[in-house]
Design an enzyme around this catalytic site. Structure first.
Site, mmCIF file in Angstrom:
data_model
loop_
_atom_site.group_PDB
_atom_site.id
_atom_site.type_symbol
_atom_site.label_atom_id
_atom_site.label_comp_id
_atom_site.label_asym_id
_atom_site.label_seq_id
_atom_site.Cartn_x
_atom_site.Cartn_y
_atom_site.Cartn_z
ATOM 1 N N ASN A 35 0.840 -1.200 0.000
ATOM 2 C CA ASN A 35 0.000 0.000 0.000
ATOM 3 C C ASN A 35 0.875 1.249 0.000
ATOM 4 O O ASN A 35 0.524 2.278 0.565
ATOM 5 C CB ASN A 35 -0.936 0.003 1.231
ATOM 6 C CG ASN A 35 -2.075 1.002 1.049
ATOM 7 O OD1 ASN A 35 -2.465 1.304 -0.080
ATOM 8 N ND2 ASN A 35 -2.561 1.548 2.142
ATOM 9 N N LYS A 84 -5.674 -0.751 6.368
ATOM 10 C CA LYS A 84 -6.376 0.182 7.263
ATOM 11 C C LYS A 84 -7.669 0.763 6.697
ATOM 12 O O LYS A 84 -8.146 1.806 7.127
ATOM 13 C CB LYS A 84 -5.436 1.333 7.614
ATOM 14 C CG LYS A 84 -5.036 2.179 6.423
ATOM 15 C CD LYS A 84 -4.490 3.521 6.883
ATOM 16 C CE LYS A 84 -4.329 4.449 5.714
ATOM 17 N NZ LYS A 84 -4.050 5.817 6.135
ATOM 18 N N SER A 124 -5.565 2.480 16.722
ATOM 19 C CA SER A 124 -6.556 3.382 16.148
ATOM 20 C C SER A 124 -7.700 3.626 17.118
ATOM 21 O O SER A 124 -8.052 2.757 17.912
ATOM 22 C CB SER A 124 -7.115 2.751 14.858
ATOM 23 O OG SER A 124 -8.278 3.424 14.441
ATOM 24 N N ALA A 125 -8.295 4.786 17.025
ATOM 25 C CA ALA A 125 -9.463 5.131 17.850
ATOM 26 C C ALA A 125 -10.646 4.229 17.525
ATOM 27 O O ALA A 125 -11.604 4.163 18.301
ATOM 28 C CB ALA A 125 -9.851 6.581 17.616
ATOM 29 N N THR A 126 -10.567 3.504 16.427
ATOM 30 C CA THR A 126 -11.687 2.612 16.091
ATOM 31 C C THR A 126 -11.831 1.492 17.115
ATOM 32 O O THR A 126 -12.849 0.819 17.157
ATOM 33 C CB THR A 126 -11.489 1.981 14.699
ATOM 34 O OG1 THR A 126 -10.147 1.542 14.582
ATOM 35 C CG2 THR A 126 -11.804 2.959 13.602
ATOM 36 N N TYR A 148 -11.488 -4.306 10.749
ATOM 37 C CA TYR A 148 -10.231 -3.534 10.858
ATOM 38 C C TYR A 148 -9.964 -3.191 12.332
ATOM 39 O O TYR A 148 -8.901 -3.457 12.874
ATOM 40 C CB TYR A 148 -10.316 -2.251 10.025
ATOM 41 C CG TYR A 148 -9.285 -1.226 10.429
ATOM 42 C CD1 TYR A 148 -9.652 -0.120 11.193
ATOM 43 C CD2 TYR A 148 -7.949 -1.385 10.083
ATOM 44 C CE1 TYR A 148 -8.709 0.806 11.587
ATOM 45 C CE2 TYR A 148 -7.006 -0.453 10.478
ATOM 46 C CZ TYR A 148 -7.387 0.640 11.236
ATOM 47 O OH TYR A 148 -6.458 1.553 11.640
ATOM 48 N N LYS A 152 -6.913 -4.415 15.169
ATOM 49 C CA LYS A 152 -6.107 -3.525 16.017
ATOM 50 C C LYS A 152 -6.284 -3.891 17.489
ATOM 51 O O LYS A 152 -5.336 -3.940 18.265
ATOM 52 C CB LYS A 152 -6.528 -2.057 15.786
ATOM 53 C CG LYS A 152 -6.152 -1.500 14.421
ATOM 54 C CD LYS A 152 -4.650 -1.422 14.243
ATOM 55 C CE LYS A 152 -4.251 -0.738 12.942
ATOM 56 N NZ LYS A 152 -2.772 -0.670 12.765
ATOM 57 N N LEU A 199 -11.762 11.263 3.741
ATOM 58 C CA LEU A 199 -12.253 12.585 3.367
ATOM 59 C C LEU A 199 -11.191 13.494 2.756
ATOM 60 O O LEU A 199 -11.370 14.020 1.643
ATOM 61 C CB LEU A 199 -12.861 13.270 4.604
ATOM 62 C CG LEU A 199 -13.383 14.694 4.390
ATOM 63 C CD1 LEU A 199 -14.490 14.733 3.349
ATOM 64 C CD2 LEU A 199 -13.887 15.283 5.714
ATOM 65 N N ARG A 230 -15.092 14.620 13.517
ATOM 66 C CA ARG A 230 -13.935 13.801 13.827
ATOM 67 C C ARG A 230 -12.843 14.664 14.442
ATOM 68 O O ARG A 230 -12.891 15.899 14.344
ATOM 69 C CB ARG A 230 -13.368 13.153 12.546
ATOM 70 C CG ARG A 230 -14.301 12.151 11.877
ATOM 71 C CD ARG A 230 -14.447 10.882 12.682
ATOM 72 N NE ARG A 230 -15.229 9.865 11.981
ATOM 73 C CZ ARG A 230 -16.548 9.752 12.028
ATOM 74 N NH1 ARG A 230 -17.243 10.660 12.742
ATOM 75 N NH2 ARG A 230 -17.160 8.787 11.392
ATOM 76 N N ASP A 294 -20.293 4.249 9.864
ATOM 77 C CA ASP A 294 -19.804 5.530 10.384
ATOM 78 C C ASP A 294 -20.431 5.852 11.731
ATOM 79 O O ASP A 294 -21.628 5.589 11.945
ATOM 80 C CB ASP A 294 -20.168 6.673 9.419
ATOM 81 C CG ASP A 294 -19.076 6.917 8.379
ATOM 82 O OD1 ASP A 294 -18.014 6.308 8.491
ATOM 83 O OD2 ASP A 294 -19.305 7.722 7.473
HETATM 84 C C1 WQD Z 1 -14.252 11.207 8.015
HETATM 85 C C2 WQD Z 1 -15.618 11.854 7.920
HETATM 86 C C3 WQD Z 1 -17.246 10.472 6.840
HETATM 87 C C4 WQD Z 1 -15.324 10.563 2.867
HETATM 88 C C5 WQD Z 1 -10.787 6.565 8.968
HETATM 89 C C6 WQD Z 1 -10.556 5.129 9.200
HETATM 90 C C7 WQD Z 1 -10.052 4.935 10.598
HETATM 91 C C8 WQD Z 1 -8.837 5.787 10.834
HETATM 92 C C9 WQD Z 1 -9.095 7.235 10.490
HETATM 93 C C10 WQD Z 1 -6.808 4.520 10.721
HETATM 94 C C11 WQD Z 1 -16.760 10.889 8.217
HETATM 95 C C12 WQD Z 1 -16.979 11.728 6.013
HETATM 96 C C13 WQD Z 1 -15.602 10.750 4.216
HETATM 97 C C14 WQD Z 1 -16.183 11.123 1.886
HETATM 98 C C15 WQD Z 1 -17.553 12.040 3.643
HETATM 99 N N1 WQD Z 1 -7.732 5.273 10.097
HETATM 100 N N2 WQD Z 1 -16.700 11.477 4.592
HETATM 101 N N3 WQD Z 1 -17.275 11.835 2.307
HETATM 102 O O1 WQD Z 1 -13.971 6.924 8.676
HETATM 103 O O2 WQD Z 1 -13.458 8.728 10.409
HETATM 104 O O3 WQD Z 1 -11.767 7.022 9.857
HETATM 105 O O4 WQD Z 1 -9.593 7.282 9.165
HETATM 106 O O5 WQD Z 1 -6.699 4.262 11.854
HETATM 107 O O6 WQD Z 1 -9.754 3.583 10.743
HETATM 108 O O7 WQD Z 1 -11.777 4.497 9.032
HETATM 109 O O8 WQD Z 1 -12.298 8.766 8.187
HETATM 110 O O9 WQD Z 1 -11.927 10.291 6.326
HETATM 111 O O10 WQD Z 1 -13.260 8.165 5.895
HETATM 112 O O11 WQD Z 1 -14.294 10.008 7.230
HETATM 113 O O12 WQD Z 1 -18.537 12.692 3.990
HETATM 114 O O13 WQD Z 1 -15.981 10.979 0.643
HETATM 115 O O14 WQD Z 1 -15.816 12.297 6.566
HETATM 116 O O15 WQD Z 1 -18.638 10.144 6.826
HETATM 117 O O16 WQD Z 1 -17.784 11.612 8.889
HETATM 118 P P1 WQD Z 1 -13.003 7.856 9.317
HETATM 119 P P2 WQD Z 1 -12.919 9.279 6.819
#
Ligand code: WQD
Length: 334
Positions: A35, A84, A124-126, A148, A152, A199, A230, A294
């Site tokens: 990756n 991830k 991760s906070a997940t 995922y 972790k 995002l 977030r 989400d």
């Molecule tokens: C952020 C916000 C989406 C894309 C991810 C991983 C997590 C961790 C951190 C490693 C959310 C919204 C997103 C888009 C949108 N990584 N969004 N349109 O899901 O909080 O966490 O990164 O540890 O494991 O899952 O990050 O950037 O995908 O989303 O509206 O095209 O943006 O709904 O609210 P996420 P994200």
């Protein structure tokens, strides 16, 4: 002092490598490039201003890992390597357990064989799952809600059992919130393969004209403006947090979980508006339905990192957005 970075050519690993070189460590980076791109090697060395040892290989090759540890007199390990993407883990859970958990077991076996008992782990906070309270502190119950996050959590628990079995072990478990942005040079960044699921990289590709509009997943959450919130943290702050964690690791023993975030929440719309302000770009938006899996909102309690590591995030949302934009040339695969 020689430190091994597994997944050292990835997004967080490469930025941490720069911070570690700046702090005077000698590094060996191990990566299977599943990756990441091999061109990152040159970028890291150019920014670091010195050659860095790279080993191409897979952590499941325990003999290779053991040889790498022994030949380079490794004193400690920062373990980044792993898959991830939450959505991908739901579709391919066994790939995630094989890549993340099995790789970690192989790494730990090689470390035990070479009597290396110092590790910083990229968690991760997940692992916190559905919030019972916010901000998440490190005592919040852990109950991952996707494969995922479960990988972790399994690795965190393996490290805890290891520390309980042998008091000489030190395991620092760093729970990342949402890393974004890029090195100030613009020559390192988040370079996801294919269409980004996260995002910020998606936003950069919309602003660059590669993607049409940003789909906002849900605008009916009980948040400030209805969009997801977030705790975004600049990747350079995150990298500096690893330097502080490594120094703590060499001073301490036992298992320690520590949040790395800013302690602030930002909504999708707030981030988009900040991005538009610093880049002077207009982002076309589609308000669409929520994304499965989400959570509405989560952010970090960050006092433990301040107290134990004397570390806190320094860069703000504008820094994060501008640095992501300035690294676009390396983060978009032609
Ligand atoms: C952020 C916000 C989406 C894309 C991810 C991983 C997590 C961790 C951190 C490693 C959310 C919204 C997103 C888009 C949108 N990584 N969004 N349109 O899901 O909080 O966490 O990164 O540890 O494991 O899952 O990050 O950037 O995908 O989303 O509206 O095209 O943006 O709904 O609210 P996420 P994200």
């Amino acid at each position: 002092m020689n430190i091994l970075l597994t997944g050292g050519c990835g997004y967080i690993g490469s930025h941490t490598a720069i911070s570690l070189v700046n702090a005077g460590y000698d590094l060996i980076l191990l990566d299977n490039f599943s990756n990441s791109e091999t061109c990152v090697i040159d970028r890291i060395q150019k920014i670091a201003g010195k050659p860095i040892i790279f080993v191409e290989g897979d952590l499941r090759d325990s003999n290779l890992v053991s040889k790498t540890l022994k030949d380079n007199n490794i004193r400690g390990v920062i373990h980044f390597a792993g898959l991830k993407a939450v959505g991908e883990s739901v579709k391919n859970p066994i790939d995630y357990f094989d890549n993340n958990v099995q790789c970690s077991i192989s790494l730990l076996q090689a470390m035990i064989k070479n009597n290396i008992k110092k590790i910083v782990f990229s968690s991760s906070a997940t692992v916190y799952g559905i919030p019972q309270y916010l901000p998440y502190d490190e005592n919040h119950p852990t109950s991952a809600i996707n494969p995922y996050g479960r990988t972790k959590l399994h690795i965190e628990e393996m490290l805890k059992d290891l520390a309980n079995s042998d008091p000489e072990w030190t395991s620092i478990v760093l729970r990342y919130f949402n890393p974004v942005g890029a090195h100030k040079s613009g020559n390192l960044g988040e370079a996801p393969k294919g269409i980004p699921s996260n995002l910020m990289p998606y936003l950069v590709q919309v602003a660059s004209g590669y993607l049409g509009a940003l789909n906002i997943f849900g605008s009916d959450y009980g948040t400030r403006d209805g969009t997801g919130e977030r705790d975004y943290i600049h990747v350079t702050d995150l990298a500096e947090g690893h330097v502080a964690a490594l120094q703590f690791m060499f001073r301490e023993q036992g298992w320690h979980a520590i949040n790395l975030g800013t302690g602030k929440s930002t909504s999708v719309l707030e981030l988009v508006h900040t991005f538009e302000k610093v880049t002077n770009k207009k982002i076309p938006l589609n308000l669409t339905s929520r994304r499965a899996g989400d959570l509405p909102a989560y952010f970090a309690k960050v006092s433990k990192a301040k107290n134990l590591l004397n570390w806190e995030a320094k860069l703000n949302l504008e820094d994060m957005c501008l640095s992501a934009w300035q690294s676009r040339k390396i983060s978009i695969h032609e």
